[in-house]
Design a protein around this motif. Structure first.
Motif, PDB file in Angstrom:
ATOM      1  N   SER A 121       5.088  -7.794   5.996  1.00  0.00           N
ATOM      2  CA  SER A 121       5.236  -6.512   5.315  1.00  0.00           C
ATOM      3  C   SER A 121       5.965  -5.544   6.230  1.00  0.00           C
ATOM      4  N   THR A 158       8.799 -14.539   7.252  1.00  0.00           N
ATOM      5  CA  THR A 158       8.014 -13.838   6.242  1.00  0.00           C
ATOM      6  C   THR A 158       7.479 -14.835   5.229  1.00  0.00           C
ATOM      7  N   ASN A 164       4.096  -9.092  -1.544  1.00  0.00           N
ATOM      8  CA  ASN A 164       5.427  -8.721  -1.042  1.00  0.00           C
ATOM      9  C   ASN A 164       6.596  -9.336  -1.805  1.00  0.00           C
ATOM     10  N   GLN A 167       9.190  -7.105  -3.179  1.00  0.00           N
ATOM     11  CA  GLN A 167       9.709  -6.087  -2.257  1.00  0.00           C
ATOM     12  C   GLN A 167      10.828  -6.642  -1.366  1.00  0.00           C
ATOM     13  N   LEU A 171      12.393  -5.330   2.190  1.00  0.00           N
ATOM     14  CA  LEU A 171      12.100  -6.127   3.375  1.00  0.00           C
ATOM     15  C   LEU A 171      13.371  -6.569   4.077  1.00  0.00           C
TER      16      LEU A 171
END
Length: 347
Positions: A121, A158, A164, A167, A171
């Motif tokens: 995040s 990630t 997430n 997003q 990111l």
């Protein structure tokens, strides 16, 4: 196809779980990491023997992973040995507090030029909550600054999660602003702590497909290398979009260019497998890698089962063998995360 002489069977990446001990406590941890080091860990001499054996089937990128590899005091001399064997050692760590200026200097001198950090995040509170350690986010950012100061590079890993996956544009901008040299996106395999498929880590098949299509469509323009791990259908999606699939050989490298060695010497096709194909305490890594029946099977797309057997993309994708094993009980079964119909052949 499964003969070892085929160039795609050469070892390109070896991930070694240097220790299960870790200072973080992420809920998706493959290693189900623990607080303290285990007396069964491979010794320095055993690590040296492993690196020598890997020369026979490599050389390779050696990922010094964990747990938290920075907890091993002998990491530097192991890195030096890897370099002497012709390998390229890198460190996959997560606790920025341990990557001090002093440690960076000694690791850099030993031949470590690249690090990876798991960051899920761009929000401090969200990240710290996920790894269960207050201050981990800020400590990582401070470590990134030190890495750059020492003239070394780092990538961001990630894991794509319910919190997430929508997003990614934000990111991506954040990762680039940090100065990362690459961005690797990981998809959950239900092993280790991730066997508990909670709302915090479980993503639906349709959302996975949506993420992969977005990345395949947009990432070539991002100006940073992007790699997808544990979602080999990404190669199929790129081909459908008329793009280079981006992998040398099959997208799932488990046992086919990639091998994993646990903290106590167990050899597995990759780190997300509970399947042990040998032990370097009983046999050489090279012989296990060459002769394991399971690894030979995984190099043979004609042996795949289920929908993967009928998929016209099985030679470039191959499905995630670890997820097939975890969910279906067979390393040759179909990958349950894939949108099967998209790759079905008409025959």
């Amino acid at each position: 196809m499964n003969g070892f002489s085929h160039h795609k069977s050469l070892l390109r990446v070896l991930a070694w779980e240097t220790t299960r001990a870790c200072t973080l406590a992420c809920p998706h941890c493959r290693a189900a990491a623990v607080d303290c080091r285990d007396p069964e860990e491979l010794t320095t001499d055993e690590a040296f023997a492993m690196l020598e054996s890997a020369k026979e089937i490599g050389p390779a990128i050696i990922i010094l992973s964990g747990g938290e590899p920075l907890l091993r005091e002998d990491l530097e001399i192991i890195a030096e040995k890897a370099v002497a064997c012709g390998h390229r050692p890198v460190v996959s760590c997560n606790d920025g507090r341990l990557l001090t200026d002093e440690r960076l200097a000694s690791l850099g001198k030993a031949g470590i030029k690249h690090f990876s950090f798991s960051m899920h995040s761009s929000d401090q509170q969200d990240h710290d909550k996920f790894v269960r350690v207050d201050g981990a986010f800020d400590a990582a950012l401070e470590a990134f600054a030190r890495i750059k100061k020492h003239g070394l590079s780092f990538q961001i890993n990630t894991t794509i999660l319910p919190g997430n996956f929508d997003q990614l544009p934000r990111l991506k901008d954040w990762v680039m602003d940090l100065g990362a040299s690459a961005w690797h996106l990981f998809f959950i395999v239900p092993t280790g702590r991730a066997t508990e498929q909670t709302d915090e880590i479980s993503l639906s098949q349709s959302d996975i497909e949506k993420v992969l299509r977005y990345v395949a469509t947009e990432s070539d323009e991002w100006g940073i290398p992007v790699k997808v791990t544990c979602a080999p259908q990404y190669a199929r999606i790129r081909l459908e979009l008329g793009k280079d699939p981006g992998s040398r050989g099959r997208s799932c490298m488990a046992g086919s260019g990639f091998a994993f060695v646990s903290y106590r010497g167990e050899v597995k096709p990759c780190g997300y497998f509970d399947l042990v194909v040998g032990s370097i305490r009983k046999d050489s890594l090279a012989r296990i890698y060459r002769e394991s029946t399971e690894l030979k099977d995984m190099r043979s797309p004609e042996k795949l089962g289920g929908v993967c057997a009928r998929c016209r993309y099985n030679k470039v994708c191959g499905g995630c063998r670890a997820r097939a094993y975890a969910v279906n009980g067979s390393y040759l079964a179909e990958d349950p995360n894939c949108d099967f119909t998209a790759g079905q052949s008409s025959k």
